[in-house]
Design an enzyme around this catalytic site. Structure first.
Site, short mmCIF file in Angstrom:
data_model
loop_
_atom_site.label_atom_id
_atom_site.label_comp_id
_atom_site.label_asym_id
_atom_site.label_seq_id
_atom_site.Cartn_x
_atom_site.Cartn_y
_atom_site.Cartn_z
N GLY A 67 0.82 -1.20 0.00
CA GLY A 67 0.00 0.00 0.00
C GLY A 67 0.86 1.25 0.00
N GLY A 115 -0.19 -4.95 0.03
CA GLY A 115 -1.36 -4.78 -0.82
C GLY A 115 -1.29 -5.54 -2.12
N GLU A 138 5.37 -6.59 7.27
CA GLU A 138 4.67 -5.58 8.05
C GLU A 138 5.15 -5.43 9.49
OE1 GLU A 138 2.23 -6.71 4.57
OE2 GLU A 138 3.24 -7.87 6.13
N ASP A 146 -1.62 -8.13 6.88
CA ASP A 146 -3.06 -8.03 6.63
C ASP A 146 -3.40 -8.51 5.21
OD1 ASP A 146 -1.87 -5.77 5.40
OD2 ASP A 146 -3.64 -4.53 5.75
#
Length: 354
Positions: A67, A115, A138, A146
């Site tokens: 992301g 992402g 992450e 995620d």
């Protein structure tokens, strides 16, 4: 000066094609790209002339490196609701990909993280080129794995997903196929031909079989499964580190490196990630996405994510000051709070895939 669109859509032959088009930013996923992609995919789902969807990326370095972390950092620091809205939209898109009623073929080459994983791993067909480099890094920025990591990582062989979540270790093409992240391996030089054949012939199962090959290199992580399972099957992060520290024999050096890497990560993120693996193994996909939305809502109000982004992306001193700084100071109650239900839970529509 013409500004290139950040995401491109076209119909070609039997396929609808999505092209991530931010090559200078390693195709980092932002709110605009998510907002545009979901309705376009929904339109193609209803279009009888579109037999399948192909997702690919511009440039050679990355499919999608994650992301747009800097933007998310800035929104979060300013308490801008746009941060939470982005994750809600992204997680709903991940769920839609998971249940998409037509074949969804991700052509994944170069860097695939965060992402970008969410845009690929949930599709029906994941085609990995030779330059693939997959990771979920992450915990190194005070975040958590995620975009569906709560679901797909625990479903990798043994405790491989837990190892990846806690260490941010990287997988190449062979490991990606063996672990289930990718469904097919192809030569990088064939990626364009694969796309053209899919557009012309459709039928991705047979079409991809004509290009699929055995990866040129062996899957090094496969040989590590016994030690990964031995060390990463412990119930707590502290016990995992203890097992790594005590590992002897041929894998002792490898274990020491894993432990050293883990000790650089956010203690809070490590404990969240391990709980994700434990909870996700028992949950369906929709529940996993709700869990992640609960966590991200609390992370946005915390400290470590902003400190991690500062250290790694903004100041680049790679010296984050985690709060708390030690695993001992992150209690079970602290971790429980990240997983507690929200007053406004994420609505995850889950139509069955045809």
């Amino acid at each position: 000066m013409t500004i290139e669109p950040e995401i491109l859509f076209e119909k070609r032959g039997r396929a609808g094609i999505v092209t991530l088009n931010r090559p200078k930013a390693l195709n980092a996923l932002n709110a605009n790209m998510v907002r545009l992609m979901h309705p376009q995919m929904a339109a193609w789902a209803e279009d009888p002339s579109v037999e399948l969807v192909i997702v690919r990326a511009a440039g050679e370095k990355a499919f999608c490196a994650g992301g747009d972390i800097r933007q998310l950092h800035d929104w979060g620091k300013a308490n801008d609701p746009a941060m939470r809205a982005f994750y809600a939209d992204e997680y709903r898109l991940n769920a839609y990909i998971k249940t998409y009623p037509k074949p969804y073929v991700a052509l994944i080459e170069g860097i695939v993280m965060g992402g970008g994983v969410g845009l690929s791993v949930h599709g029906s067909h994941r085609v990995a080129g030779e330059r693939l480099m997959f990771a979920m890094p992450e915990t190194g920025i005070g975040f958590f794995p995620d975009v569906g990591g709560t679901y797909f990582l625990p479903r990798m062989p043994g405790k491989v997903g837990t190892w990846l979540a806690l260490t941010a270790s990287r997988l190449g093409q062979a490991d990606a196929v063996w672990s289930g992240f990718a469904t097919h391996a192809v030569a990088s030089a064939d990626i364009e031909a694969v796309a053209e054949a899919l557009c012309e012939k459709g039928n991705p199962t047979d079409t991809l079989a004509a290009f699929a090959r055995q990866p040129g290199a062996s899957a090094p992580s496969r040989a590590l499964v016994p030690v990964i399972d031995r060390c990463f099957s412990a119930d707590t992060v502290e016990d995992i580190l203890d097992r790594l520290d005590k590992e002897s024999g041929e894998h002792a050096e490898w274990a020491q490196k894993q432990a050293a890497v883990m000790r650089t990560k956010s203690p809070t993120s490590l404990k969240i990630a391990l709980r994700q693996m434990q909870e996700g193994a028992k949950a369906d996909f929709a529940e996993c996405m709700r869990i992640e939305y609960r966590i991200v809502t609390r992370v946005a109000k915390g400290v470590d994510f902003y400190e991690g982004v500062r250290a790694v992306i903004i100041d680049k001193d790679n010296a984050p000051q985690w709060q708390p700084a030690s695993l001992a100071d992150v209690s079970d109650a602290d971790v429980d709070a990240y997983f507690a239900p929200l007053p406004d839970e994420l609505d995850v529509p889950t139509p069955p895939r045809a």
